[in-house]
Every structure is written in structure tokens, then in C-alpha cells.
Write an enzyme that holds these catalytic residues in place. Sequence first.
Site, PDB file in Angstrom:
ATOM      1  N   ASP A   1       0.846  -1.194   0.000  1.00  6.99           N
ATOM      2  CA  ASP A   1       0.000   0.000   0.000  1.00  6.99           C
ATOM      3  C   ASP A   1       0.882   1.245   0.000  1.00  6.99           C
ATOM      4  OD1 ASP A   1      -2.293   1.848   0.812  1.00  6.99           O
ATOM      5  OD2 ASP A   1      -3.300  -0.083   0.912  1.00  6.99           O
TER       6      ASP A   1
ATOM      7  N   HIS B   1      -3.707   5.927   3.502  1.00  8.08           N
ATOM      8  CA  HIS B   1      -4.409   4.734   3.047  1.00  8.08           C
ATOM      9  C   HIS B   1      -3.762   3.464   3.589  1.00  8.08           C
ATOM     10  CE1 HIS B   1      -5.986   1.725   0.189  1.00  8.08           C
ATOM     11  NE2 HIS B   1      -7.007   2.555   0.034  1.00  8.08           N
TER      12      HIS B   1
ATOM     13  N   SER C   1     -16.789   2.512   3.074  1.00 14.95           N
ATOM     14  CA  SER C   1     -16.871   1.087   2.764  1.00 14.95           C
ATOM     15  C   SER C   1     -16.147   0.649   1.504  1.00 14.95           C
ATOM     16  CB  SER C   1     -18.348   0.702   2.619  1.00 14.95           C
ATOM     17  OG  SER C   1     -18.945   1.463   1.605  1.00 14.95           O
TER      18      SER C   1
END
Length: 704
Positions: A151, A228, A510
Site C-alpha cells: 500500500d 491509506h 466502505s
Amino acid sequence: MGYTFLWFALLSFFLLKENAIAADKVPYIVYLGESPSPLAGISQELQHTLLAKSHCELLGSILGTLKEARDAIFYSYTQYINGFAAIIDPETADKISKLPGVVSVFPSKGHQLHTTRSWRFLGLESDGYVDSNSLWSKAAYGNDTIIGNLDTGVWPESESFADDGMANVPIGWKGICQNQSDPSFTCNKKLIGARYFNKGYNAFLVSQNKSLEALNISLETPRDNNGHGTHTLSTAGGAFVANANLFGHGNGIAKGGSPHARVAAYKVCWPPVNGGECFDADILAAFDAAIADSVHILSLSLGGDPGDYFQDGIAIGSFHAVNKGIKVVCSAGNSGPTAGTVSNIEPWIFTVAASTMDREFFAYVSFGNNSIKGQSLSSTSLTVGEYPIINSTDAQAANSTANDALLCLAGSLDPTKVKGSIVICTRGTNARVEKGQVVLEAGGVGMVRFSLNQHRVDPAPQILSFSLPFSPVRTNTGAKNQRLRCLLPLSGYLLLLRAFSPFRAAFFFSESAQRLIQMARFSLNRHRASTTDNQGQGILDSSFETATPFSYGSGHVNPNAAADPGLIYDLNTIDYLNFLYYHAYSTTKLALVKSGCLGLLKSQDIKDFNYPSFTIYNLTGSVTVTRTVKNVGPSGTYTATVEKPSGIQVTVEPDSLMFYADEEKKFKVTLEVVVPGSDYVFGSITWSDGTRYVRSPVAVLTSS
């Protein structure tokens, strides 16, 4: 004078031609399959050196010299993945692709990132109490599982990565804490490793004549300046953090799916450039390192459009990880709600999509006698009054584009047009929190974000006619759980509160759904899932219509039930290679991907691929498919129950199977057209011993 001018013209021509050729050069990946077995009597380091040398020789045979090859190659994959990444032109790439021993050659494309109550929602705890039947209890909260995350890196100071009370790092761990250029970055007994991979990103910038200085970033650290990576890694394996909340909302104890797991960050994503921020070349390098580091699970909340399996860094890297026994968990992406928008569809990847949950943080915007319910975490509300309302495109800054203004990207709004107004922004590209920050910095008093393509009625024109007082935020923990697969209208429902980088403090909703099954080390099983919501009704899709398996897949995850699945549809590396063989990948290339597999490959119809679902396209008459199930529970007898698709006769033979522990048995399913239809019809086959239920969806399209 004439000769001087002619020489200058010729020199200019050749310089322009050389620059044009250089401009054609972009980062490519040359994939050569699986790294060869170590040679007897040589060290691992020497093995890697020799393999890297062979990469130079291969490229040098095309470019003409070893020096040119060394200058062009910026990664050599030498541990478990065999290949290299180099800046070359398309003609060179084409020549390499024709050489023996080459599986594929493809550009290093960019992939996009996919963006406290949740564990109670999933049944792992109840009001802070974890009973003995919880998967958390049975698996000791994921004790000593090592979760790697590809990531944007990690913020090590986050309390989610505190190592209070943890034992020493497991002996089998081989990773490092790559902090030579960032001494403030430290690892510990919880965050046991961190690496960064930037050569693919840097090579792309060079090929596009862009500079790192212009982007004002540092590439030499695994630190997460985006947020993130920190939030996805803390979701997977964050420690217990008491009194967690955001602006007073979502109070509780924050924790990841495996609170006692060890975690490692692999930074492969960087600031967006030309639509891609996580490049294949860096992703492959991270996979190769993570396998060598001995992680148990790899988590990725990033992806792109599906394509050739051997021309995608995630597909290739995950295959080699799975081949070494590492579970790979990926998110399905943020696209949709249209069909065919799921990322990471390789059968060896455990791919999970988003759903809603039973908690929402909502507020209303009111105009005239009407109100629209939306999601908000604002700690304040606007007083009732008259506020100018503008579309973000009407506030476009002079040096910005209309599309940037539409999305409310940084620097896209003109403060003289925004000041004192409520600005309407559109979903896409950047995070909703960033959109709000952009409006705030431009002098706006409020922001409304719409997903216009997901509304049956576009409310924006109505809103532009009225002033909008914002109501205070309220929390509802009794909301109907829609469990939508796709992104939700009006921003979606809050799913998790988790760690975040202080540079980008925000809530994520979500979009990044794979957090639901980061407990994969506990049990990776697709069959103990629900197709109903928390009120016993069928799951709805993003249009609030009854969903089909094409929207919810196997259903909503049930972690506790997955701990004791009973039967599983087992698959191994050879099964995946046969899957690729069916899709016309040559045996020559497959032998490079997995040595020694040639004698095990067999011609097999894809309908008999041992996947826990049954999909038949263009069925005429009848068809029979075969599956194998393995009993991973106690001895017992399982009986099949069929929910028939409309117009289709389904026969399971045998419809009863008696198992000993660890025994495998085959069964056949015959599907016959009774009444042809014009669209897919759906049903299911469920095996049960009275206690355990193993459900597989059935989808059939009859031929016209």
C-alpha cells in the site's frame, strides 16, 4: 556559412530524432516465470547475482551491449519471481517477447488504491465480550500471524502498532526495517518490518519527463504520508486502542481483524501520476521480497481492470505467493455499480467486495420543505440561514480544468467564487475528506458530495434552487444492513474506525472491503456466508433491488461459522495452472511459471474447475459438471439441498455423501433446460450435516 547551417540542421535533426526515440521508451516488465532452484554449492546471494547477470545478458542480446542493458534495467527479480523491469521501447519489448524462456513482456502500468463496531457486527464480539465460540478466541486473536500490506506505507507512531506486552519477533521472520534515510521511522515487536519500492514509479516519471522535485515528495522512506496504507494495515492487524473516536463519533475500542498479529508494510504506492500510483514493477518487487520475508498473509487494497494474467503485476505476484503457501487477500475495487467492474478476479486471490453495516452517521441537508439524508462526520452544523449554493464547476480556478473542478481536486477552485458558499462536488478520484478540505481552504462554508451516476433521481438541480442548512450529525446503530456490493448512494455507511496518518486525518467508508476477512489466517473458506441482511431479508444491490450472486458473490462473511466449515472445495497450484491451460496459455510458458508441472497438466473443461460455484453460459439441453469436496471436520454424512434456478432442473448425484475426517469425495451436478429464458437465473446447492452448511451459488444462462 552554408556548411555551418547544414551541420546545425543535421545536428538538430539527429538530436530531435534521439529525443523522440527516448520519449518512446517506457518501463516494461519482462516476466520469465519462477526463479530456478538453487544450484548446489553456491550461496543464495551468489544465486541472485547470477540470475541478475542473466537478465543483463538477455536484454544485452537485443540492445547490443551489456552496458546498455545495465543502464536500462532498474529491477531484477531474483528470489521467487524470475524477471526484470527496464526502460525500453516497444520494438525492443516485442523482440524480447519472441525469445525462448520468456513468459510475457508488458508495460509497467499503474494500479489505483481502493478506499470500532465492525467486529461486533461480524459476530466476533458482543458489547465488548468475546466468548469461547468466537473465531478470535479460537485463533488467539491471530497471535504471531504475520500480515504484509502492499500500500502507501505506514505511520509507525500510531497506537495501532504499539507492541505493549508482545513477545519477541518470531524466529522465522526475515524482513527488515528500511529506515536508513528516515531515522525517525522505527519498527518494533508489532510492526516488525517496513520496506519501500520506488524504482518503477521513478522510472515512469523519467519516461514522462517529470521530476520528483516538482511533486515535492520523498521516495526514500516507508512512512505513509497518504494515510491509506496505515488505515488498511491497522484494519488487518491493528492492536487494541482504547477510547478511539473521531470528532466524538464512533466511540469504542479500535482494533484490527487480528489484534495480536505482527504486521509489515510494503510501500508500493506514490502520489498519482497520469492515472496510476502503484506501478507493476514496484508491486512485483514487493511480492518477491514479502515471499522471502516469510509473511503468512498479504493484503492489497489496490487494483485495476482485469486483463491477461501474465501481464499484470498483482496476478503474477499473488500466484507466486500462493504457490509458497501465502494467502493473498485483495479488495474488489471502488468501481460500479455496472456489471464487470470488479478488480482482482484471479481464482488464486481471495477477493472481497464492500458491504454496508448496521451503523450510520447521518445528517440532513434541507431546502425549502424538502430534506436529503446523507452521511457526515462534521463536528459542527450550519445555522439556519441563506447560503449561496454553487456547483464546483462554476467555481473553476483559472489554472484548473473543468474535470478537476468537478471533482474538487486541490487547487481547482477559485476562492473569490467559493467564499461563503456551499459547494457541490462530485464523487471520483480523490477522497471525500479531501474534497471538503479543498472547499474549506477556498473559503466555503459547506460541501455536499454526490454520486450522480448512482441516483435514480438527480437531486443536484433541486438543491441549487434553495439554501441548505445542515443538521447536526447523529449516530444510528439500528440501521437496516443493506449489504450492498457496490459503492453506496450518498457516500455509503461507515464501516470502521481505524488508524490514519496525521497528514491526512480522515474517516474511510466502505470502499476497501477486504478488511472483512483479514482473519484469513484463521480460516480461508468461502462457504459459510449469508445472503440475507440483518433483518432476514435478501441482500440488496446498489439500486436497492434484490441482489444476485453476481453482486454479492458467496454472500456476506460469517467469520465464526468459517472456523468450522465442514466441507471445502480445495484448490492447489496445479489446479490454477490447469485453469490457465484451459485459457490457452501454452505448456511451454506454464512450465516456466512452475517447474516440474508439465506431467501434471491436463486438458480440463473450465466447467469442472473445482470452484465453489456453478456458472453455465449458453446452456442448451443439459450439461453435467463435476466437483470434489474435502471434509475438514469430524466424520459425518452430508446431504445436498437444491434451490433450482427458474426453468432449470438440477440433479445432484449422489445427493448424500458419508465422510471420514480429511476424506475427499466427488459428486456430479446435471443442469437441464426446462423453460428457456432470456437472462441469467440463479439458485444454489447446499451440503449440510445438520450443523454445518456449505452453500454454492448456481448461475445459468440458456441459449437463445
